[in-house]
Design an enzyme around this catalytic site. Structure first.
Site, PDB file in Angstrom:
ATOM      1  N   HIS A 160       1.817   6.120  -1.179  1.00 23.17           N
ATOM      2  CA  HIS A 160       2.233   7.517  -1.107  1.00 23.17           C
ATOM      3  C   HIS A 160       2.553   7.898   0.330  1.00 23.17           C
ATOM      4  O   HIS A 160       2.333   7.147   1.280  1.00 23.17           O
ATOM      5  CB  HIS A 160       1.184   8.466  -1.719  1.00 23.17           C
ATOM      6  CG  HIS A 160      -0.053   8.683  -0.910  1.00 23.17           C
ATOM      7  ND1 HIS A 160      -0.973   9.659  -1.192  1.00 23.17           N
ATOM      8  CD2 HIS A 160      -0.533   8.043   0.184  1.00 23.17           C
ATOM      9  CE1 HIS A 160      -1.956   9.618  -0.324  1.00 23.17           C
ATOM     10  NE2 HIS A 160      -1.728   8.663   0.517  1.00 23.17           N
TER      11      HIS A 160
ATOM     12  N   CYS B 288      -0.878   9.781   7.358  1.00 18.10           N
ATOM     13  CA  CYS B 288      -0.431   9.857   5.964  1.00 18.10           C
ATOM     14  C   CYS B 288       1.006  10.343   5.842  1.00 18.10           C
ATOM     15  O   CYS B 288       1.595  10.291   4.776  1.00 18.10           O
ATOM     16  CB  CYS B 288      -1.367  10.750   5.149  1.00 18.10           C
ATOM     17  SG  CYS B 288      -2.923   9.939   4.809  1.00 18.10           S
TER      18      CYS B 288
ATOM     19  N   HIS C  55       2.313   4.313   2.649  1.00 23.93           N
ATOM     20  CA  HIS C  55       1.153   3.447   2.837  1.00 23.93           C
ATOM     21  C   HIS C  55       0.402   3.431   1.518  1.00 23.93           C
ATOM     22  O   HIS C  55       0.614   4.309   0.672  1.00 23.93           O
ATOM     23  CB  HIS C  55       0.265   3.942   3.980  1.00 23.93           C
ATOM     24  CG  HIS C  55      -0.337   5.278   3.694  1.00 23.93           C
ATOM     25  ND1 HIS C  55       0.341   6.445   3.915  1.00 23.93           N
ATOM     26  CD2 HIS C  55      -1.528   5.640   3.155  1.00 23.93           C
ATOM     27  CE1 HIS C  55      -0.411   7.465   3.533  1.00 23.93           C
ATOM     28  NE2 HIS C  55      -1.557   7.003   3.064  1.00 23.93           N
TER      29      HIS C  55
ATOM     30  N   HIS D 204      -3.079   2.822  -1.161  1.00 21.99           N
ATOM     31  CA  HIS D 204      -4.517   2.977  -1.372  1.00 21.99           C
ATOM     32  C   HIS D 204      -4.929   2.208  -2.617  1.00 21.99           C
ATOM     33  O   HIS D 204      -4.140   2.056  -3.547  1.00 21.99           O
ATOM     34  CB  HIS D 204      -4.899   4.446  -1.595  1.00 21.99           C
ATOM     35  CG  HIS D 204      -4.762   5.293  -0.389  1.00 21.99           C
ATOM     36  ND1 HIS D 204      -5.696   5.321   0.624  1.00 21.99           N
ATOM     37  CD2 HIS D 204      -3.797   6.166  -0.017  1.00 21.99           C
ATOM     38  CE1 HIS D 204      -5.307   6.174   1.554  1.00 21.99           C
ATOM     39  NE2 HIS D 204      -4.156   6.707   1.196  1.00 21.99           N
TER      40      HIS D 204
ATOM     41  N   ASP E 254      -0.072   2.478 -11.513  1.00 26.14           N
ATOM     42  CA  ASP E 254      -0.426   1.224 -10.832  1.00 26.14           C
ATOM     43  C   ASP E 254       0.816   0.522 -10.265  1.00 26.14           C
ATOM     44  O   ASP E 254       1.818   0.357 -10.976  1.00 26.14           O
ATOM     45  CB  ASP E 254      -1.164   0.285 -11.779  1.00 26.14           C
ATOM     46  CG  ASP E 254      -1.781  -0.903 -11.043  1.00 26.14           C
ATOM     47  OD1 ASP E 254      -2.279  -0.715  -9.923  1.00 26.14           O
ATOM     48  OD2 ASP E 254      -1.756  -2.022 -11.606  1.00 26.14           O
ATOM     49  N   HIS E 255       0.719   0.120  -9.000  1.00 25.31           N
ATOM     50  CA  HIS E 255       1.825  -0.533  -8.290  1.00 25.31           C
ATOM     51  C   HIS E 255       3.065   0.345  -8.231  1.00 25.31           C
ATOM     52  O   HIS E 255       4.197  -0.163  -8.226  1.00 25.31           O
ATOM     53  CB  HIS E 255       2.128  -1.925  -8.872  1.00 25.31           C
ATOM     54  CG  HIS E 255       1.080  -2.936  -8.516  1.00 25.31           C
ATOM     55  ND1 HIS E 255      -0.145  -2.981  -9.138  1.00 25.31           N
ATOM     56  CD2 HIS E 255       1.053  -3.896  -7.570  1.00 25.31           C
ATOM     57  CE1 HIS E 255      -0.864  -3.940  -8.585  1.00 25.31           C
ATOM     58  NE2 HIS E 255      -0.159  -4.512  -7.634  1.00 25.31           N
TER      59      HIS E 255
ATOM     60  N   GLU F 252     -10.185   7.834  -3.173  1.00 26.84           N
ATOM     61  CA  GLU F 252      -9.016   7.350  -2.437  1.00 26.84           C
ATOM     62  C   GLU F 252      -9.429   6.219  -1.491  1.00 26.84           C
ATOM     63  O   GLU F 252      -8.669   5.306  -1.215  1.00 26.84           O
ATOM     64  CB  GLU F 252      -8.354   8.487  -1.669  1.00 26.84           C
ATOM     65  CG  GLU F 252      -6.982   8.120  -1.133  1.00 26.84           C
ATOM     66  CD  GLU F 252      -6.237   9.335  -0.625  1.00 26.84           C
ATOM     67  OE1 GLU F 252      -5.254   9.732  -1.272  1.00 26.84           O
ATOM     68  OE2 GLU F 252      -6.648   9.896   0.396  1.00 26.84           O
TER      69      GLU F 252
HETATM   70 NI    NI Z   1      -2.990   8.138   2.102  1.00 27.01          NI
END
Ligand code: NI
Length: 136
Positions: free
Chosen positions: A15, A34, A40, A42, A80-81, A125
């Site tokens: 995100h 962020c 990037h 998580h 996911d992914h 997160e």
């Molecule tokens: Ni983040």
């Protein structure tokens, strides 16, 4: 007598936190790393909890297999992914913070679960940063 059943799940996603109507400088000052334009990732962990009375016939509050299938369909398959900003329609114009993600997940699950049952979602997160939502 009410009992809570819980199921843990996991997804990896990328995100970026930013507002397109703010300057890069303002986004950097509010969102820091962020706001990286290249995104990037998580490793998100979640716990979904359903609270209700025990069905006297089955002895279940809710069949945990049904709950786990629901989480797979509504959360894991959807997130996911994925790049949350680009791939997930809910975040096309909504900043994918942990707070907003947990509300989106809760709303997706809420409509699929018996309205007599209470629902709570906890989203991690990072191992130390987590948010929770149980509606309203
Ligand atoms: Ni983040």
């Amino acid at each position: 007598m009410k009992v809570t059943i819980s199921r843990k799940a996991h997804f990896n996603a990328a995100h970026r936190l930013y507002r397109p109507d703010w300057s890069m400088e303002k986004n950097d000052s509010i969102f820091g790393k962020c706001n990286n334009p290249n995104f990037h990732g998580h490793n998100y962990d979640l716990t979904v909890s359903v609270t209700g009375t025990i069905d006297p016939e089955t002895g279940y509050v809710m069949d945990v297999k049904i709950l786990s299938d629901l989480i797979k369909e509504e959360v894991e398959n959807a997130f996911d992914h994925k790049n949350l900003n680009l791939d997930v329609p809910e975040f096309a114009t909504l900043n994918p913070t942990a707070e907003n993600i947990v509300v989106v997940i809760w709303n997706k699950l809420r409509v699929k679960i018996n309205p007599d049952h209470d629902l709570e979602v906890i989203l991690y997160e990072t191992p130390r940063n987590f948010v929770s939502y149980k509606g309203s």
